[in-house]
Design a protein around this motif. Structure first.
Motif, PDB file in Angstrom:
ATOM      1  N   GLN A 143      21.203  74.448  42.036  1.00 56.13           N
ATOM      2  CA  GLN A 143      21.534  73.748  43.281  1.00 56.13           C
ATOM      3  C   GLN A 143      22.889  74.218  43.802  1.00 56.13           C
ATOM      4  O   GLN A 143      23.828  74.424  43.038  1.00 56.13           O
ATOM      5  N   MET A 144      22.960  74.367  45.109  1.00 50.98           N
ATOM      6  CA  MET A 144      24.194  74.848  45.734  1.00 50.98           C
ATOM      7  C   MET A 144      25.364  73.902  45.484  1.00 50.98           C
ATOM      8  O   MET A 144      26.498  74.343  45.282  1.00 50.98           O
ATOM      9  N   GLU A 145      25.099  72.611  45.510  1.00 48.24           N
ATOM     10  CA  GLU A 145      26.157  71.607  45.304  1.00 48.24           C
ATOM     11  C   GLU A 145      26.763  71.748  43.912  1.00 48.24           C
ATOM     12  O   GLU A 145      27.987  71.756  43.753  1.00 48.24           O
ATOM     13  N   ASP A 146      25.913  71.895  42.898  1.00 47.24           N
ATOM     14  CA  ASP A 146      26.406  72.070  41.527  1.00 47.24           C
ATOM     15  C   ASP A 146      27.142  73.398  41.376  1.00 47.24           C
ATOM     16  O   ASP A 146      28.172  73.475  40.704  1.00 47.24           O
ATOM     17  N   THR A 147      26.606  74.435  41.991  1.00 49.83           N
ATOM     18  CA  THR A 147      27.244  75.750  41.927  1.00 49.83           C
ATOM     19  C   THR A 147      28.643  75.687  42.523  1.00 49.83           C
ATOM     20  O   THR A 147      29.601  76.206  41.941  1.00 49.83           O
ATOM     21  N   PHE A 148      28.784  75.040  43.671  1.00 47.95           N
ATOM     22  CA  PHE A 148      30.094  74.931  44.317  1.00 47.95           C
ATOM     23  C   PHE A 148      31.073  74.162  43.435  1.00 47.95           C
ATOM     24  O   PHE A 148      32.222  74.581  43.259  1.00 47.95           O
ATOM     25  N   LYS A 149      30.629  73.038  42.846  1.00 45.64           N
ATOM     26  CA  LYS A 149      31.507  72.244  41.979  1.00 45.64           C
ATOM     27  C   LYS A 149      31.956  73.045  40.763  1.00 45.64           C
ATOM     28  O   LYS A 149      33.120  72.994  40.367  1.00 45.64           O
ATOM     29  N   GLU A 150      31.027  73.789  40.169  1.00 44.06           N
ATOM     30  CA  GLU A 150      31.364  74.567  38.987  1.00 44.06           C
ATOM     31  C   GLU A 150      32.299  75.729  39.326  1.00 44.06           C
ATOM     32  O   GLU A 150      33.211  76.038  38.558  1.00 44.06           O
ATOM     33  N   LYS A 151      32.092  76.362  40.473  1.00 47.24           N
ATOM     34  CA  LYS A 151      33.004  77.424  40.903  1.00 47.24           C
ATOM     35  C   LYS A 151      34.412  76.870  41.085  1.00 47.24           C
ATOM     36  O   LYS A 151      35.394  77.477  40.658  1.00 47.24           O
ATOM     37  N   GLN A 152      34.501  75.712  41.737  1.00 51.53           N
ATOM     38  CA  GLN A 152      35.809  75.094  41.953  1.00 51.53           C
ATOM     39  C   GLN A 152      36.463  74.727  40.632  1.00 51.53           C
ATOM     40  O   GLN A 152      37.670  74.889  40.456  1.00 51.53           O
ATOM     41  N   TYR A 153      35.666  74.229  39.690  1.00 51.78           N
ATOM     42  CA  TYR A 153      36.211  73.878  38.382  1.00 51.78           C
ATOM     43  C   TYR A 153      36.785  75.115  37.702  1.00 51.78           C
ATOM     44  O   TYR A 153      37.886  75.079  37.146  1.00 51.78           O
ATOM     45  N   ILE A 154      36.044  76.213  37.717  1.00 51.18           N
ATOM     46  CA  ILE A 154      36.497  77.448  37.075  1.00 51.18           C
ATOM     47  C   ILE A 154      37.817  77.911  37.684  1.00 51.18           C
ATOM     48  O   ILE A 154      38.772  78.239  36.971  1.00 51.18           O
ATOM     49  N   ILE A 155      37.888  77.920  38.998  1.00 53.84           N
ATOM     50  CA  ILE A 155      39.099  78.375  39.689  1.00 53.84           C
ATOM     51  C   ILE A 155      40.274  77.450  39.403  1.00 53.84           C
ATOM     52  O   ILE A 155      41.379  77.907  39.064  1.00 53.84           O
ATOM     53  N   ASN A 156      40.062  76.140  39.513  1.00 53.72           N
ATOM     54  CA  ASN A 156      41.152  75.184  39.273  1.00 53.72           C
ATOM     55  C   ASN A 156      41.633  75.217  37.825  1.00 53.72           C
ATOM     56  O   ASN A 156      42.831  75.155  37.564  1.00 53.72           O
ATOM     57  N   GLU A 157      40.696  75.303  36.888  1.00 55.84           N
ATOM     58  CA  GLU A 157      41.066  75.353  35.472  1.00 55.84           C
ATOM     59  C   GLU A 157      41.878  76.612  35.171  1.00 55.84           C
ATOM     60  O   GLU A 157      42.883  76.561  34.470  1.00 55.84           O
ATOM     61  N   ALA A 158      41.446  77.745  35.704  1.00 54.99           N
ATOM     62  CA  ALA A 158      42.174  78.998  35.477  1.00 54.99           C
ATOM     63  C   ALA A 158      43.581  78.917  36.068  1.00 54.99           C
ATOM     64  O   ALA A 158      44.561  79.273  35.403  1.00 54.99           O
ATOM     65  N   LYS A 159      43.679  78.468  37.301  1.00 55.83           N
ATOM     66  CA  LYS A 159      45.004  78.375  37.931  1.00 55.83           C
ATOM     67  C   LYS A 159      45.920  77.444  37.147  1.00 55.83           C
ATOM     68  O   LYS A 159      47.089  77.763  36.914  1.00 55.83           O
ATOM     69  N   THR A 160      45.398  76.297  36.735  1.00 55.65           N
ATOM     70  CA  THR A 160      46.208  75.316  36.017  1.00 55.65           C
ATOM     71  C   THR A 160      46.708  75.871  34.685  1.00 55.65           C
ATOM     72  O   THR A 160      47.899  75.784  34.377  1.00 55.65           O
ATOM     73  N   LEU A 161      45.800  76.452  33.903  1.00 55.67           N
ATOM     74  CA  LEU A 161      46.197  76.938  32.578  1.00 55.67           C
ATOM     75  C   LEU A 161      47.100  78.162  32.661  1.00 55.67           C
ATOM     76  O   LEU A 161      48.070  78.273  31.904  1.00 55.67           O
ATOM     77  N   PHE A 162      46.817  79.086  33.562  1.00 61.12           N
ATOM     78  CA  PHE A 162      47.671  80.263  33.682  1.00 61.12           C
ATOM     79  C   PHE A 162      49.052  79.871  34.208  1.00 61.12           C
ATOM     80  O   PHE A 162      50.061  80.418  33.772  1.00 61.12           O
ATOM     81  N   GLN A 163      49.099  78.927  35.130  1.00 62.49           N
ATOM     82  CA  GLN A 163      50.384  78.458  35.661  1.00 62.49           C
ATOM     83  C   GLN A 163      51.192  77.758  34.562  1.00 62.49           C
ATOM     84  O   GLN A 163      52.403  77.952  34.458  1.00 62.49           O
TER      85      GLN A 163
END
Length: 122
Positions: free
Chosen positions: A29-49
């Motif tokens: 589902q597109m909605e789940d895909t969008f949420k998971e993409k956002q999670y991946i990006i936010n998690e990466a930014k947070t941990l790398f920062q």
């Protein structure tokens, strides 16, 4: 940070964003895909920062290993979220004393590499 470690970290950072760009959720589902993409990006930014100021080579190596493990687990299971660990409850030891401290120490030692920073961010 050594130049080799810096290159490896930057390569992992780019790889995570490429994975997020191509990510498809298991449900399709597109909605789940969008949420998971956002999670991946936010998690990466947070941990790398959070870890950008590390200077200890051993800590940097641990963070790199954690990142690699989380990427591989996410790709293998098609879930971007860390897999939970199942440890016995703390009900066996009293809330204070040597047995409790030993049990807490064992819990910390048994935590998998891919969950080391998960509790700190969540």
């Amino acid at each position: 940070m050594t130049p080799a470690a810096r290159q490896e970290v930057l390569g992992l950072y780019r790889r995570i964003f490429r994975i997020a760009k191509k990510w498809q959720s298991a449900s399709g589902q597109m909605e789940d895909t969008f949420k998971e993409k956002q999670y991946i990006i936010n998690e990466a930014k947070t941990l790398f920062q959070k870890n950008k100021d590390l200077t200890d080579p051993e800590l940097i190596k641990q963070c790199i290993e954690e990142c690699k493990a989380r990427v591989e687990i996410g790709l293998h299971y098609h879930i971007p979220y860390p897999r939970p660990i199942h440890l016995p409850p703390l009900g066996l030891a009293p809330q204070r004393g040597r047995a409790f401290r030993n049990q807490e120490k064992l819990r910390k030692l048994s935590k998998p590499a891919y969950l080391r920073s998960y509790d700190e961010v969540s």
